[in-house]
Design an enzyme around this catalytic site. Sequence first.
Site, PDB file in Angstrom:
ATOM      1  N   ASN A  97      46.949  38.113  42.020  1.00 28.77           N
ATOM      2  CA  ASN A  97      46.257  38.891  43.045  1.00 28.77           C
ATOM      3  C   ASN A  97      47.171  39.188  44.234  1.00 28.77           C
ATOM      4  OD1 ASN A  97      45.897  36.100  42.802  1.00 28.77           O
ATOM      5  ND2 ASN A  97      44.372  36.036  44.407  1.00 28.77           N
ATOM      6  N   GLU A 168      49.148  48.982  36.882  1.00 33.02           N
ATOM      7  CA  GLU A 168      48.002  49.115  35.981  1.00 33.02           C
ATOM      8  C   GLU A 168      46.998  50.093  36.595  1.00 33.02           C
ATOM      9  OE1 GLU A 168      47.457  48.044  32.798  1.00 33.02           O
ATOM     10  OE2 GLU A 168      45.897  49.500  33.242  1.00 33.02           O
ATOM     11  N   PHE A 169      46.464  50.976  35.750  1.00 34.64           N
ATOM     12  CA  PHE A 169      45.528  51.985  36.246  1.00 34.64           C
ATOM     13  C   PHE A 169      44.117  51.816  35.701  1.00 34.64           C
ATOM     14  CE2 PHE A 169      49.742  53.951  36.593  1.00 34.64           C
ATOM     15  CZ  PHE A 169      49.731  54.314  37.933  1.00 34.64           C
ATOM     16  N   CYS A 283      40.211  46.845  45.114  1.00 33.55           N
ATOM     17  CA  CYS A 283      41.499  47.531  45.309  1.00 33.55           C
ATOM     18  C   CYS A 283      41.536  48.714  46.266  1.00 33.55           C
ATOM     19  CB  CYS A 283      42.050  47.949  43.956  1.00 33.55           C
ATOM     20  SG  CYS A 283      42.490  46.502  42.981  1.00 33.55           S
ATOM     21  N   LYS A 286      41.934  47.702  49.985  1.00 33.50           N
ATOM     22  CA  LYS A 286      43.172  46.964  50.264  1.00 33.50           C
ATOM     23  C   LYS A 286      44.408  47.825  50.030  1.00 33.50           C
ATOM     24  CE  LYS A 286      44.482  44.523  46.011  1.00 33.50           C
ATOM     25  NZ  LYS A 286      45.658  45.280  45.575  1.00 33.50           N
ATOM     26  N   ARG A 353      33.549  42.029  44.388  1.00 34.26           N
ATOM     27  CA  ARG A 353      34.508  42.072  45.492  1.00 34.26           C
ATOM     28  C   ARG A 353      34.366  43.403  46.248  1.00 34.26           C
ATOM     29  NH1 ARG A 353      39.921  40.368  42.272  1.00 34.26           N
ATOM     30  NH2 ARG A 353      38.950  41.739  40.736  1.00 34.26           N
TER      31      ARG A 353
HETATM   32  P1  NAD Z   1      42.313  38.377  39.919  1.00 31.66           P
HETATM   33  O1  NAD Z   1      42.090  37.695  41.200  1.00 31.66           O
HETATM   34  O2  NAD Z   1      41.155  38.645  39.001  1.00 31.66           O
HETATM   35  O3  NAD Z   1      43.380  37.551  39.051  1.00 31.66           O
HETATM   36  C1  NAD Z   1      44.560  37.039  39.569  1.00 31.66           C
HETATM   37  C2  NAD Z   1      44.797  35.656  38.952  1.00 31.66           C
HETATM   38  O4  NAD Z   1      46.108  35.233  39.308  1.00 31.66           O
HETATM   39  C3  NAD Z   1      43.841  34.575  39.441  1.00 31.66           C
HETATM   40  O5  NAD Z   1      43.153  34.017  38.337  1.00 31.66           O
HETATM   41  C4  NAD Z   1      44.754  33.551  40.134  1.00 31.66           C
HETATM   42  O6  NAD Z   1      44.336  32.215  39.934  1.00 31.66           O
HETATM   43  C5  NAD Z   1      46.077  33.826  39.453  1.00 31.66           C
HETATM   44  N1  NAD Z   1      47.256  33.404  40.200  1.00 31.66           N
HETATM   45  C6  NAD Z   1      47.577  33.701  41.480  1.00 31.66           C
HETATM   46  N2  NAD Z   1      48.775  33.178  41.794  1.00 31.66           N
HETATM   47  C7  NAD Z   1      49.232  32.534  40.693  1.00 31.66           C
HETATM   48  C8  NAD Z   1      50.406  31.803  40.393  1.00 31.66           C
HETATM   49  N3  NAD Z   1      51.380  31.673  41.293  1.00 31.66           N
HETATM   50  N4  NAD Z   1      50.533  31.249  39.171  1.00 31.66           N
HETATM   51  C9  NAD Z   1      49.550  31.388  38.241  1.00 31.66           C
HETATM   52  N5  NAD Z   1      48.416  32.088  38.463  1.00 31.66           N
HETATM   53  C10 NAD Z   1      48.260  32.655  39.679  1.00 31.66           C
HETATM   54  O7  NAD Z   1      43.062  39.748  40.250  1.00 31.66           O
HETATM   55  P2  NAD Z   1      43.007  41.137  39.441  1.00 31.66           P
HETATM   56  O8  NAD Z   1      41.764  41.880  39.793  1.00 31.66           O
HETATM   57  O9  NAD Z   1      43.322  40.874  38.012  1.00 31.66           O
HETATM   58  O10 NAD Z   1      44.201  41.907  40.136  1.00 31.66           O
HETATM   59  C11 NAD Z   1      45.547  41.509  39.934  1.00 31.66           C
HETATM   60  C12 NAD Z   1      46.465  42.579  40.475  1.00 31.66           C
HETATM   61  O11 NAD Z   1      46.287  43.786  39.735  1.00 31.66           O
HETATM   62  C13 NAD Z   1      46.237  42.960  41.938  1.00 31.66           C
HETATM   63  O12 NAD Z   1      47.478  43.246  42.522  1.00 31.66           O
HETATM   64  C14 NAD Z   1      45.412  44.217  41.854  1.00 31.66           C
HETATM   65  O13 NAD Z   1      45.614  45.055  42.970  1.00 31.66           O
HETATM   66  C15 NAD Z   1      45.957  44.871  40.611  1.00 31.66           C
HETATM   67  N6  NAD Z   1      44.996  45.735  39.901  1.00 31.66           N
HETATM   68  C16 NAD Z   1      43.707  45.331  39.708  1.00 31.66           C
HETATM   69  C17 NAD Z   1      42.836  46.138  38.986  1.00 31.66           C
HETATM   70  C18 NAD Z   1      41.402  45.737  38.770  1.00 31.66           C
HETATM   71  O14 NAD Z   1      40.651  46.541  38.214  1.00 31.66           O
HETATM   72  N7  NAD Z   1      40.952  44.553  39.145  1.00 31.66           N
HETATM   73  C19 NAD Z   1      43.287  47.338  38.436  1.00 31.66           C
HETATM   74  C20 NAD Z   1      44.619  47.707  38.640  1.00 31.66           C
HETATM   75  C21 NAD Z   1      45.474  46.891  39.370  1.00 31.66           C
HETATM   76  C1  UGA Z   2      40.003  51.851  40.644  1.00 31.06           C
HETATM   77  C2  UGA Z   2      40.776  53.000  39.990  1.00 31.06           C
HETATM   78  O1  UGA Z   2      39.834  53.925  39.425  1.00 31.06           O
HETATM   79  C3  UGA Z   2      41.711  52.475  38.905  1.00 31.06           C
HETATM   80  O2  UGA Z   2      42.486  53.544  38.367  1.00 31.06           O
HETATM   81  C4  UGA Z   2      42.631  51.428  39.507  1.00 31.06           C
HETATM   82  O3  UGA Z   2      43.461  50.886  38.513  1.00 31.06           O
HETATM   83  C5  UGA Z   2      41.810  50.341  40.140  1.00 31.06           C
HETATM   84  O4  UGA Z   2      40.931  50.894  41.145  1.00 31.06           O
HETATM   85  C6  UGA Z   2      42.613  49.290  40.831  1.00 31.06           C
HETATM   86  O5  UGA Z   2      43.755  49.521  41.194  1.00 31.06           O
HETATM   87  O6  UGA Z   2      42.008  48.232  41.004  1.00 31.06           O
HETATM   88  P1  UGA Z   2      37.840  50.456  40.017  1.00 31.06           P
HETATM   89  O7  UGA Z   2      37.853  50.075  41.456  1.00 31.06           O
HETATM   90  O8  UGA Z   2      37.720  49.377  39.018  1.00 31.06           O
HETATM   91  O9  UGA Z   2      39.182  51.272  39.651  1.00 31.06           O
HETATM   92  O10 UGA Z   2      36.637  51.456  39.724  1.00 31.06           O
HETATM   93  P2  UGA Z   2      36.331  52.988  40.102  1.00 31.06           P
HETATM   94  O11 UGA Z   2      35.622  53.571  38.952  1.00 31.06           O
HETATM   95  O12 UGA Z   2      37.517  53.701  40.599  1.00 31.06           O
HETATM   96  O13 UGA Z   2      35.272  52.830  41.270  1.00 31.06           O
HETATM   97  C7  UGA Z   2      35.623  52.297  42.519  1.00 31.06           C
HETATM   98  C8  UGA Z   2      34.439  52.418  43.466  1.00 31.06           C
HETATM   99  O14 UGA Z   2      34.183  53.784  43.778  1.00 31.06           O
HETATM  100  C9  UGA Z   2      33.123  51.887  42.885  1.00 31.06           C
HETATM  101  O15 UGA Z   2      32.384  51.250  43.892  1.00 31.06           O
HETATM  102  C10 UGA Z   2      32.414  53.143  42.415  1.00 31.06           C
HETATM  103  O16 UGA Z   2      31.037  52.996  42.359  1.00 31.06           O
HETATM  104  C11 UGA Z   2      32.836  54.126  43.483  1.00 31.06           C
HETATM  105  N1  UGA Z   2      32.819  55.521  43.016  1.00 31.06           N
HETATM  106  C12 UGA Z   2      33.575  55.891  41.956  1.00 31.06           C
HETATM  107  C13 UGA Z   2      32.056  56.460  43.704  1.00 31.06           C
HETATM  108  O17 UGA Z   2      31.377  56.131  44.687  1.00 31.06           O
HETATM  109  N2  UGA Z   2      32.078  57.746  43.276  1.00 31.06           N
HETATM  110  C14 UGA Z   2      32.825  58.166  42.222  1.00 31.06           C
HETATM  111  O18 UGA Z   2      32.801  59.372  41.895  1.00 31.06           O
HETATM  112  C15 UGA Z   2      33.598  57.207  41.542  1.00 31.06           C
END
Ligand code: NAD
Ligand code: UGA
Length: 491
Positions: A97, A168-169, A283, A286, A353
Amino acid sequence: KPIRIKKICCIGAGYVGGPTSAVIASKNPDIQVTVVDYNRERIEAWQTDDLPIYEPGLLDVVRAARDAKSKRTPNLFFSTDVDRCIAEADLILLSVNTPTKSLGRGAGHASELSYLESAVRKIGEVAESNKIIVEKSTVPCRAADTLRDVLAATAKPGIHFEILSNPEFLAEGTAIPNLLNPDRILIGSLKTPRGLQAAQALADVYGAWVDHDRIITINLYSSELAKLAANALLAQRISSVNALSAMCESVGADIDEVSYAIGLDKRIGSRMLKASVGFGGSCFRKDILSLAYIAESLHLFEVADYWRSIVEINEYQKDRFTRRIVRCLYNSLSGKTLAVWGFAYKKDTGDTRETAAISVVDNVLTEGANVRIYDPLVKETQIRQELKSTTSRLGCAEKQLVVCDSAYEACTGADAVIILTEWDEFSNRSEVVRRDSGHGKKTKARSERKVDWARAAEVMRRPMFVFDGRNIVDAGALEELGFRVECIGKA
Ligand code: NAD
Ligand code: UGA
């Protein structure tokens, strides 16, 4: 000579690390993929069928690679033995994270890189052979330089680390289809021979299922920035539409019609234009704040303000929604009961979150309302935890809050239904929804009845209101049942 990856270690078993590793393993039977995390509970859950995250279709992909079958040797593992797995891997995915910093300089704006830094320190300490290290986490521009610096100071001599950016997208709720059929795979590397060789090795891992023309190799720093930019532009579309929704309410236009009309222009496209109570998720906020902070630290103050306004409109939209509730309920919520349907930040995820529900619930509690929340996936402990850590009121408003097991229970004695998540079952538009398998005990594909709004009406107080924060209901049909319906962006 090309590098052939045999062992991958993914650090971070969360929403990105788990699903991404599962898909990589399922598509590359010859590569051993181990996901590590220091959170033992999370790792143990990944080893069962009660996975720590809900994602439609995820369990099937995990099972296919993780569980022993007659024709296939398992190649997906989950472990807390971080040191061993790092030492054995050729390629390490950093999926930890990177939340907003909460302390010190940049608090509330900059990205917290300490989790990433500690993962990389660990790599430096335990690595005995060359590694390709991949930033999968979303990071500020030039984070790769920081990682390289930490490695240079901690690693044993003679070991080479090549850092790649591979953002990652995926979006939650659709992670599996997004991973199986990505719009593009972005790989950023240094343009040195070793950088290009590492990028090719990672491209080959994705090449097992993604067409080569969708695997884009670019400069390392462009790749880091492209991820922040993509999220900022996606969120900017939502804030633009939400800003227009405020105008629609005053001029008698309908935001759904406006979005539809705009989206037909191929240059604009129809997706991410759905007006809502406000975007949530871990995301968007932040990453925009991180982008703005970077701009500010480069003295680009106008640029920082531009990006920050996207978040400001989002806050405004959440507040505006609550103000409308208060206004319609005769300017006082004191002694009134509100049924809140949905707490997750979007449908098909149990993730809460930054959900807009936190702000809305906090605001109505402050107005003195009793709140009865129902979400099909989010548990009571998580709702209370989320509100406790974020809201100003819950300490003294604990008694005002009830978490319910059904939409009907939430409506008991309620003056209004407030829809905050677009779960299919809340809409009155068509009959039956099937939810995909994928989450532990809920693995049996559940066929779900939509809420029977007439039944909900029976247990509510009069007059009955609906505040649809997702524009998912057919307002006319509800009005026939006696509801007064308020939608986003509709007068
Ligand atoms: P998350 O909090 O679900 O998972 C992160 C994990 O990393 C946690 O389980 C934590 O315990 C572990 N961790 C942290 N530090 C560590 C360490 N030093 N060694 C081992 N484990 C450790 O987070 P996430 O939602 O999977 O997001 C991860 C990253 O990917 C973020 O930078 C986020 O911005 C990015 N991202 C998230 C999404 C999404 O949809 N959630 C999509 C695209 C990109
Ligand atoms: C978003 C991006 O879509 C991903 O490409 C990216 O990888 C990710 O963030 C990330 O970096 O974490 P996510 O937040 O999981 O994905 O979901 P979205 O479908 O983008 O929705 C985000 C928020 O916007 C939700 O609360 C959703 O309800 C809201 N939303 C989405 C709207 O209010 N209107 C829309 O038209 C679309």
